[in-house]
Scaffold this active site. Sequence first.
Site, short mmCIF file in Angstrom:
data_model
loop_
_atom_site.label_atom_id
_atom_site.label_comp_id
_atom_site.label_asym_id
_atom_site.label_seq_id
_atom_site.Cartn_x
_atom_site.Cartn_y
_atom_site.Cartn_z
N ILE A 97 66.16 -4.86 -56.01
CA ILE A 97 65.57 -3.54 -55.79
C ILE A 97 64.91 -3.43 -54.43
CG2 ILE A 97 63.81 -1.92 -56.67
CD1 ILE A 97 66.18 -2.32 -58.56
N GLU A 125 61.56 -7.13 -64.87
CA GLU A 125 61.27 -6.91 -63.46
C GLU A 125 60.67 -8.21 -62.94
OE1 GLU A 125 58.63 -3.56 -63.63
OE2 GLU A 125 60.26 -2.16 -64.06
N GLU A 144 43.03 -21.27 -41.00
CA GLU A 144 41.98 -20.48 -41.64
C GLU A 144 40.58 -21.03 -41.44
OE1 GLU A 144 42.69 -19.25 -45.65
OE2 GLU A 144 44.57 -18.25 -45.11
N PRO A 201 53.46 -15.98 -64.37
CA PRO A 201 54.84 -16.23 -64.80
C PRO A 201 55.47 -15.14 -65.66
CG PRO A 201 53.31 -17.64 -66.00
CD PRO A 201 52.52 -16.95 -64.94
N ALA A 204 44.16 -20.72 -48.18
CA ALA A 204 45.48 -20.70 -48.81
C ALA A 204 46.46 -19.90 -47.95
CB ALA A 204 45.38 -20.07 -50.21
N GLU A 252 47.98 -12.92 -36.74
CA GLU A 252 47.42 -11.77 -36.03
C GLU A 252 46.90 -10.67 -36.95
OE1 GLU A 252 51.40 -9.19 -34.99
OE2 GLU A 252 50.79 -10.73 -33.56
#
Length: 183
Positions: A14, A38, A96, A114, A76, A140
């Site tokens: 999709i 989905e 980070e 999940p 993360a 950025e």
Amino acid sequence: MKKFEEKTLSSEKIFTGRIISLQVDEVELPDGKTGKREIVKHPGAVAIIALTAENKIIMVEQYRKALERSLIEIPAGKLEKGEEPILSAERELEEETGYECEKMEHIISFYTSPGFADELVHLYVAHNLKKKENAAPLDEDEFVELIELTLEEAQSYLLEGKIQDAKTAYAVQYLLLKQAMNS
């Protein structure tokens, strides 16, 4: 057939974006009926428990557009195409936080949602941090503020609802469990 397996009859892509893609699968259910699923496809991610020499957890506060507010999280980021998770963890830690580590230890990998997504997060602990000169810059479009919390402060943040990010809650719970087991 695996227990409760849903056999894919057809799959329709999709949307394909920079980070995720979305597909709709028609499946045969275990009882022989059909259904639609989905599914969000994600390249995977890493998350890092970074502890300072003072035993403080380095976290970042950053704005999350999907929630229209800032969250406090452990460092993360997503895996780049073909990138090994441990290398991604080292890169994300530097980008980070400005830190590097002597050793990156894999703790566990877990799925975030999940029921509709295949995102797998690899959780690491960064040992023996040191501030890196000329650290790699943030992406950025990324803006973060560093926060250092003791485990007790992180636990309070969790109990007060100041930490609502699942990977961060998982990390704090891991550290609390580890502390309890070592007592």
